[in-house]
Motif scaffolding. Structure first.
Motif, PDB file in Angstrom:
ATOM      1  N   MET A  34       3.553   4.565  -3.365  1.00  0.00           N
ATOM      2  CA  MET A  34       3.218   4.326  -4.743  1.00  0.00           C
ATOM      3  C   MET A  34       2.865   5.665  -5.385  1.00  0.00           C
ATOM      4  SD  MET A  34       0.316   1.814  -6.318  1.00  0.00           S
ATOM      5  CE  MET A  34      -1.130   2.759  -5.939  1.00  0.00           C
ATOM      6  N   VAL A  35       3.422   5.945  -6.549  1.00  0.00           N
ATOM      7  CA  VAL A  35       3.148   7.169  -7.279  1.00  0.00           C
ATOM      8  C   VAL A  35       2.542   6.793  -8.624  1.00  0.00           C
ATOM      9  CG1 VAL A  35       4.153   9.230  -8.319  1.00  0.00           C
ATOM     10  CG2 VAL A  35       5.045   8.374  -6.151  1.00  0.00           C
ATOM     11  N   ALA A  36       1.396   7.407  -8.947  1.00  0.00           N
ATOM     12  CA  ALA A  36       0.736   7.175 -10.232  1.00  0.00           C
ATOM     13  C   ALA A  36       0.628   8.506 -10.975  1.00  0.00           C
ATOM     14  CB  ALA A  36      -0.634   6.556 -10.011  1.00  0.00           C
ATOM     15  N   THR A  37      -0.099   8.523 -12.074  1.00  0.00           N
ATOM     16  CA  THR A  37      -0.192   9.726 -12.887  1.00  0.00           C
ATOM     17  C   THR A  37      -0.751  10.908 -12.117  1.00  0.00           C
ATOM     18  OG1 THR A  37      -0.493   8.373 -14.853  1.00  0.00           O
ATOM     19  CG2 THR A  37      -1.109  10.680 -15.030  1.00  0.00           C
ATOM     20  N   PHE A  38      -1.841  10.722 -11.386  1.00  0.00           N
ATOM     21  CA  PHE A  38      -2.446  11.816 -10.646  1.00  0.00           C
ATOM     22  C   PHE A  38      -2.686  11.475  -9.179  1.00  0.00           C
ATOM     23  CE2 PHE A  38      -3.909  12.704 -15.045  1.00  0.00           C
ATOM     24  CZ  PHE A  38      -3.275  13.930 -15.188  1.00  0.00           C
ATOM     25  N   SER A  39      -1.823  10.643  -8.599  1.00  0.00           N
ATOM     26  CA  SER A  39      -1.998  10.312  -7.186  1.00  0.00           C
ATOM     27  C   SER A  39      -0.698   9.809  -6.565  1.00  0.00           C
ATOM     28  CB  SER A  39      -3.082   9.242  -7.012  1.00  0.00           C
ATOM     29  OG  SER A  39      -2.640   8.016  -7.550  1.00  0.00           O
ATOM     30  N   MET A  40      -0.658   9.887  -5.247  1.00  0.00           N
ATOM     31  CA  MET A  40       0.412   9.289  -4.448  1.00  0.00           C
ATOM     32  C   MET A  40      -0.257   8.619  -3.262  1.00  0.00           C
ATOM     33  SD  MET A  40       3.468  12.122  -4.335  1.00  0.00           S
ATOM     34  CE  MET A  40       2.532  13.217  -3.305  1.00  0.00           C
ATOM     35  N   SER A  41       0.208   7.438  -2.883  1.00  0.00           N
ATOM     36  CA  SER A  41      -0.359   6.722  -1.749  1.00  0.00           C
ATOM     37  C   SER A  41       0.748   6.229  -0.838  1.00  0.00           C
ATOM     38  CB  SER A  41      -1.183   5.516  -2.217  1.00  0.00           C
ATOM     39  OG  SER A  41      -2.281   5.928  -2.982  1.00  0.00           O
ATOM     40  N   ILE A  42       0.453   6.276   0.457  1.00  0.00           N
ATOM     41  CA  ILE A  42       1.399   5.806   1.480  1.00  0.00           C
ATOM     42  C   ILE A  42       0.619   4.914   2.442  1.00  0.00           C
ATOM     43  CG2 ILE A  42       2.949   6.488   3.350  1.00  0.00           C
ATOM     44  CD1 ILE A  42       3.207   9.211   1.934  1.00  0.00           C
ATOM     45  N   TRP A  43       1.211   3.785   2.807  1.00  0.00           N
ATOM     46  CA  TRP A  43       0.597   2.889   3.781  1.00  0.00           C
ATOM     47  C   TRP A  43       1.425   2.902   5.058  1.00  0.00           C
ATOM     48  CZ3 TRP A  43       0.396   2.166  -1.378  1.00  0.00           C
ATOM     49  CH2 TRP A  43      -0.827   1.842  -1.927  1.00  0.00           C
ATOM     50  N   TRP A  44       0.724   2.932   6.209  1.00  0.00           N
ATOM     51  CA  TRP A  44       1.370   2.876   7.511  1.00  0.00           C
ATOM     52  C   TRP A  44       0.824   1.687   8.282  1.00  0.00           C
ATOM     53  CZ3 TRP A  44      -0.124   7.751   5.683  1.00  0.00           C
ATOM     54  CH2 TRP A  44       0.882   8.702   5.621  1.00  0.00           C
ATOM     55  N   GLN A  45       1.648   1.189   9.215  1.00  0.00           N
ATOM     56  CA  GLN A  45       1.187   0.140  10.120  1.00  0.00           C
ATOM     57  C   GLN A  45       1.555   0.547  11.534  1.00  0.00           C
ATOM     58  OE1 GLN A  45       2.522  -3.815   9.255  1.00  0.00           O
ATOM     59  NE2 GLN A  45       1.221  -4.707  10.830  1.00  0.00           N
ATOM     60  N   GLY A  46       0.559   0.521  12.420  1.00  0.00           N
ATOM     61  CA  GLY A  46       0.777   0.894  13.812  1.00  0.00           C
ATOM     62  C   GLY A  46       1.696  -0.091  14.508  1.00  0.00           C
ATOM     63  N   VAL A  47       2.655   0.417  15.261  1.00  0.00           N
ATOM     64  CA  VAL A  47       3.604  -0.426  15.980  1.00  0.00           C
ATOM     65  C   VAL A  47       2.906  -1.177  17.118  1.00  0.00           C
ATOM     66  CG1 VAL A  47       5.687  -0.408  17.413  1.00  0.00           C
ATOM     67  CG2 VAL A  47       5.538   1.075  15.401  1.00  0.00           C
ATOM     68  N   MET A  48       2.022  -0.495  17.823  1.00  0.00           N
ATOM     69  CA  MET A  48       1.373  -1.096  18.987  1.00  0.00           C
ATOM     70  C   MET A  48       0.241  -2.060  18.615  1.00  0.00           C
ATOM     71  SD  MET A  48       3.127   0.117  21.440  1.00  0.00           S
ATOM     72  CE  MET A  48       2.231  -0.033  22.943  1.00  0.00           C
ATOM     73  N   ASP A  49      -0.610  -1.663  17.655  1.00  0.00           N
ATOM     74  CA  ASP A  49      -1.794  -2.481  17.359  1.00  0.00           C
ATOM     75  C   ASP A  49      -1.746  -3.184  16.003  1.00  0.00           C
ATOM     76  OD1 ASP A  49      -2.159  -0.348  15.647  1.00  0.00           O
ATOM     77  OD2 ASP A  49      -4.070   0.284  16.511  1.00  0.00           O
ATOM     78  N   GLY A  50      -0.764  -2.865  15.171  1.00  0.00           N
ATOM     79  CA  GLY A  50      -0.652  -3.491  13.861  1.00  0.00           C
ATOM     80  C   GLY A  50      -1.667  -3.014  12.835  1.00  0.00           C
ATOM     81  N   PHE A  51      -2.487  -2.005  13.210  1.00  0.00           N
ATOM     82  CA  PHE A  51      -3.502  -1.489  12.297  1.00  0.00           C
ATOM     83  C   PHE A  51      -2.829  -0.854  11.081  1.00  0.00           C
ATOM     84  CE2 PHE A  51      -6.345   2.000  10.882  1.00  0.00           C
ATOM     85  CZ  PHE A  51      -7.424   1.237  10.503  1.00  0.00           C
ATOM     86  N   VAL A  52      -3.269  -1.245   9.896  1.00  0.00           N
ATOM     87  CA  VAL A  52      -2.718  -0.721   8.653  1.00  0.00           C
ATOM     88  C   VAL A  52      -3.696   0.302   8.090  1.00  0.00           C
ATOM     89  CG1 VAL A  52      -2.012  -1.285   6.305  1.00  0.00           C
ATOM     90  CG2 VAL A  52      -1.516  -2.879   8.167  1.00  0.00           C
ATOM     91  N   TRP A  53      -3.172   1.455   7.712  1.00  0.00           N
ATOM     92  CA  TRP A  53      -4.024   2.468   7.078  1.00  0.00           C
ATOM     93  C   TRP A  53      -3.265   3.137   5.955  1.00  0.00           C
ATOM     94  CZ3 TRP A  53      -3.187   7.892   7.766  1.00  0.00           C
ATOM     95  CH2 TRP A  53      -2.213   8.208   8.710  1.00  0.00           C
ATOM     96  N   ALA A  54      -4.032   3.739   5.065  1.00  0.00           N
ATOM     97  CA  ALA A  54      -3.454   4.342   3.865  1.00  0.00           C
ATOM     98  C   ALA A  54      -3.847   5.805   3.774  1.00  0.00           C
ATOM     99  CB  ALA A  54      -3.924   3.613   2.625  1.00  0.00           C
ATOM    100  N   CYS A  55      -2.982   6.566   3.171  1.00  0.00           N
ATOM    101  CA  CYS A  55      -3.243   7.968   2.878  1.00  0.00           C
ATOM    102  C   CYS A  55      -2.902   8.177   1.404  1.00  0.00           C
ATOM    103  CB  CYS A  55      -2.381   8.871   3.756  1.00  0.00           C
ATOM    104  SG  CYS A  55      -2.574  10.626   3.387  1.00  0.00           S
ATOM    105  N   SER A  56      -3.848   8.689   0.656  1.00  0.00           N
ATOM    106  CA  SER A  56      -3.632   8.936  -0.767  1.00  0.00           C
ATOM    107  C   SER A  56      -3.885  10.402  -1.079  1.00  0.00           C
ATOM    108  CB  SER A  56      -4.563   8.086  -1.623  1.00  0.00           C
ATOM    109  OG  SER A  56      -4.286   6.728  -1.458  1.00  0.00           O
ATOM    110  N   ARG A  57      -3.059  10.962  -1.916  1.00  0.00           N
ATOM    111  CA  ARG A  57      -3.227  12.341  -2.393  1.00  0.00           C
ATOM    112  C   ARG A  57      -3.538  12.246  -3.874  1.00  0.00           C
ATOM    113  NH1 ARG A  57      -5.033  17.137  -2.604  1.00  0.00           N
ATOM    114  NH2 ARG A  57      -3.597  18.802  -3.106  1.00  0.00           N
TER     115      ARG A  57
END
Length: 95
Positions: free
Chosen positions: A1-24
């Protein structure tokens, strides 16, 4: 997702299914809108800075400390201006 002053990416772990996000998040390059500065004439927060601080507080984000100093940019003049232009915010919440 790209916004005016940010970008965010979501990942999901293959082994454990844990979802986490990284935003700039980045701010405007207009001098009167910049924050976290030492030196110069600006001493008050802009509306955008106040909203960003509220965002950090609302999401319980933690500003990771810098190694080696508080500021990441120096003007190089006789009376230097210093700004923190890079940083990392994290959350310990799992959602």
């Amino acid at each position: 997702m790209v916004a005016t002053f940010s970008m965010s990416i979501w990942w999901q772990g293959v082994m454990d299914g844990f979802v986490w996000a990284c935003s700039r998040v980045y701010g405007p390059n207009d001098e009167c809108e910049r924050g976290e500065r030492m030196g110069g004439s600006r001493s008050t927060l802009t509306s955008a800075m106040e909203k960003f601080l509220e965002f950090i507080e609302d999401l319980n984000l933690i500003d990771l400390p810098l190694e080696g100093g508080r500021y990441t940019w120096l003007s190089g003049t006789d009376q230097p201006l210093m700004s923190r232009i890079d940083g990392a915010l994290v959350s310990h919440d799992r959602g």
